[in-house]
Write a protein that holds these residues in place. Structure first.
Motif, mmCIF file in Angstrom:
data_model
loop_
_atom_site.group_PDB
_atom_site.id
_atom_site.type_symbol
_atom_site.label_atom_id
_atom_site.label_comp_id
_atom_site.label_asym_id
_atom_site.label_seq_id
_atom_site.Cartn_x
_atom_site.Cartn_y
_atom_site.Cartn_z
ATOM 1 N N THR A 1 4.065 7.609 1.464
ATOM 2 C CA THR A 1 3.545 6.438 2.176
ATOM 3 C C THR A 1 4.683 5.622 2.769
ATOM 4 O OG1 THR A 1 1.553 6.291 0.823
ATOM 5 C CG2 THR A 1 2.266 4.277 1.920
ATOM 6 N N THR A 2 4.513 5.234 4.020
ATOM 7 C CA THR A 2 5.487 4.388 4.717
ATOM 8 C C THR A 2 4.823 3.081 5.116
ATOM 9 O OG1 THR A 2 6.657 6.305 5.631
ATOM 10 C CG2 THR A 2 7.015 4.195 6.716
ATOM 11 N N ILE A 3 5.462 1.974 4.794
ATOM 12 C CA ILE A 3 5.042 0.664 5.289
ATOM 13 C C ILE A 3 6.206 0.111 6.123
ATOM 14 C CG2 ILE A 3 4.221 -1.651 4.727
ATOM 15 C CD1 ILE A 3 3.309 -0.647 2.036
ATOM 16 N N LYS A 4 5.895 -0.295 7.338
ATOM 17 C CA LYS A 4 6.964 -0.833 8.185
ATOM 18 C C LYS A 4 6.420 -1.906 9.124
ATOM 19 C CE LYS A 4 6.554 2.781 11.733
ATOM 20 N NZ LYS A 4 7.258 3.884 12.445
ATOM 21 N N ARG A 5 7.345 -2.706 9.629
ATOM 22 C CA ARG A 5 6.988 -3.722 10.620
ATOM 23 C C ARG A 5 6.860 -3.071 11.993
ATOM 24 N NH1 ARG A 5 10.975 -8.857 9.462
ATOM 25 N NH2 ARG A 5 11.173 -8.562 7.205
ATOM 26 N N ILE A 6 5.876 -3.543 12.746
ATOM 27 C CA ILE A 6 5.659 -3.025 14.107
ATOM 28 C C ILE A 6 5.347 -4.196 15.050
ATOM 29 C CG2 ILE A 6 4.802 -0.750 13.371
ATOM 30 C CD1 ILE A 6 1.940 -1.872 13.918
ATOM 31 N N PHE B 1 -2.369 -4.630 12.871
ATOM 32 C CA PHE B 1 -2.277 -3.761 11.697
ATOM 33 C C PHE B 1 -2.727 -2.345 12.044
ATOM 34 C CE2 PHE B 1 -4.219 -1.754 7.968
ATOM 35 C CZ PHE B 1 -3.200 -1.883 7.038
ATOM 36 N N GLU B 2 -1.973 -1.363 11.560
ATOM 37 C CA GLU B 2 -2.311 0.045 11.780
ATOM 38 C C GLU B 2 -2.319 0.789 10.452
ATOM 39 O OE1 GLU B 2 0.470 1.858 14.405
ATOM 40 O OE2 GLU B 2 -0.283 0.857 16.205
ATOM 41 N N PHE B 3 -3.260 1.729 10.347
ATOM 42 C CA PHE B 3 -3.276 2.618 9.178
ATOM 43 C C PHE B 3 -3.612 4.035 9.627
ATOM 44 C CE2 PHE B 3 -5.732 5.002 6.047
ATOM 45 C CZ PHE B 3 -4.781 5.107 5.032
ATOM 46 N N THR B 4 -2.847 4.990 9.166
ATOM 47 C CA THR B 4 -3.150 6.401 9.420
ATOM 48 C C THR B 4 -3.045 7.191 8.118
ATOM 49 O OG1 THR B 4 -0.842 6.964 9.963
ATOM 50 C CG2 THR B 4 -2.303 6.332 11.793
ATOM 51 N N VAL C 1 0.904 1.069 8.080
ATOM 52 C CA VAL C 1 0.881 1.877 6.859
ATOM 53 C C VAL C 1 0.510 3.303 7.258
ATOM 54 C CG1 VAL C 1 -0.164 2.246 4.592
ATOM 55 C CG2 VAL C 1 0.183 -0.094 5.437
ATOM 56 N N ALA C 2 1.368 4.240 6.927
ATOM 57 C CA ALA C 2 1.108 5.653 7.212
ATOM 58 C C ALA C 2 1.219 6.436 5.908
ATOM 59 C CB ALA C 2 2.101 6.185 8.240
#
Length: 316
Positions: free
Chosen positions: A45-50, A54-57, A87-88
């Motif tokens: 799992t990767t959480i990062k600023r964009i 909010f995005e989730f895949t 969040v990916a």
């Protein structure tokens, strides 16, 4: 708040099963469960600023329903706006097929969020949050053998069988028709075996720890097999009937039991909320089991016992 966090968590397979919540809000189980964390399948799992909302895949695809659940879960770590956060998550094994993808998924997400939002929660607090995503996810926070007790907390158990291997026979990798969460509710309300199941599970957990402490692999194997079969009897005596195991699942189960009785090899089965069969054995029997199942038309995927648990792999 960090800019980027990358985590991983293992799946876990319960040897003494969890099936039912006595407290839905706090996600406290009716009975203790004991699992092995495995390194064969895991979640990254990767959480990062964009820049943007909010995005989730999951596995590279957007999932709006899961995105809502993930956003709700992340509120345990921040009261701030979740815009400009991505969040990916990627599962290396099948998703929602009874192979603990939700367990590894929420363990990886909680671990990543704890680092990303710099909350620095203790294991006890992180456990409390993680189990609200998925009850069994709490056990994927730790490596090796883990007990999830009725107080809601997890405890490491020193696994006594370094030569033990877990094999996974994938009968189907399709998504289950009913979620474990919904199936548990039905079983609690309707199965005439449910009270017996709870009482027996307390006994089984105690016996497990005794057999493990005394290095009694055969006794432990028989115990975990009977515990799993009783859980599925609870499902199958629920109304409406909950049928996770297929005819192929039962064919494999009975075949392995017969081979054990014939002393061809020593192996024990366990099955979660899905059709797939897991096999616990010692290293010396692996090749014989693999050849035997191949003749039956089934492949087996072997796993070591995970030694890392849920960890941060990278952060900035």
């Amino acid at each position: 708040m960090k800019s980027y966090v990358y985590s991983r968590a293992p799946i876990n397979i319960a040897l003494i099963k969890y099936w039912g919540k006595k407290d839905e809000k706090e996600v406290l189980p009716y009975q203790p469960s004991i699992s092995l964390s495995l390194d064969v399948f895991e979640t990254h799992t990767t959480i990062k600023r964009i820049e943007g909302p909010f995005e989730f895949t999951i596995n590279g695809l957007k999932d709006e329903d899961m995105a809502k659940q993930v956003k709700h879960f992340l509120k345990n770590f921040t009261h701030g706006n979740l815009d400009q956060i991505s969040v990916a998550t990627t599962n290396s094994g099948p998703t929602a097929a009874g192979l603990a993808s939700s367990a590894s998924g929420y363990a990886a997400l909680a671990t990543a969020a704890n680092a990303f939002f710099e909350t620095k929660f203790t294991l006890s607090k992180l456990s409390e949050i993680t189990r609200k995503g998925s009850g069994s996810a709490i056990r994927s926070l730790l490596p090796n053998c883990v007990k999830w007790d009725v107080d809601g907390l997890i405890y490491p158990i020193e696994w006594s069988f370094p030569k033990a291997k877990m094999g996974i026979i994938i009968v189907s990798d399709k998504k289950k028709k009913i979620s474990s969460r919904e199936a548990m509710k039905i079983s609690i309300l309707t199965s005439p075996l449910y009270d017996h199941w709870v009482k027996q599970s307390f006994k089984d957990a105690k016996h497990f720890e005794t057999f493990n402490d005394k290095h009694q692999f055969s006794e432990l194997g028989e115990l975990i097999e009977q515990n799993a079969l009783l859980m599925h009897q609870v499902c199958e005596t629920s109304s409406p009937k909950i049928q996770f195991l297929t005819d192929i699942s039962y064919q494999i189960i009975h075949h392995i039991q017969d081979k054990r009785k014939q002393k061809t090899y020593e192996a024990y089965v366990t099955m979660d909320a899905g059709p797939n069969v897991k096999v616990l054995c010692l290293k010396d029997d692996m090749q014989t089991i693999e050849k035997d199942l191949k003749q039956l038309g089934h492949d087996i995927i072997w796993s070591n016992i995970d030694q890392k648990g849920a960890v941060i792999l990278n952060e900035v």
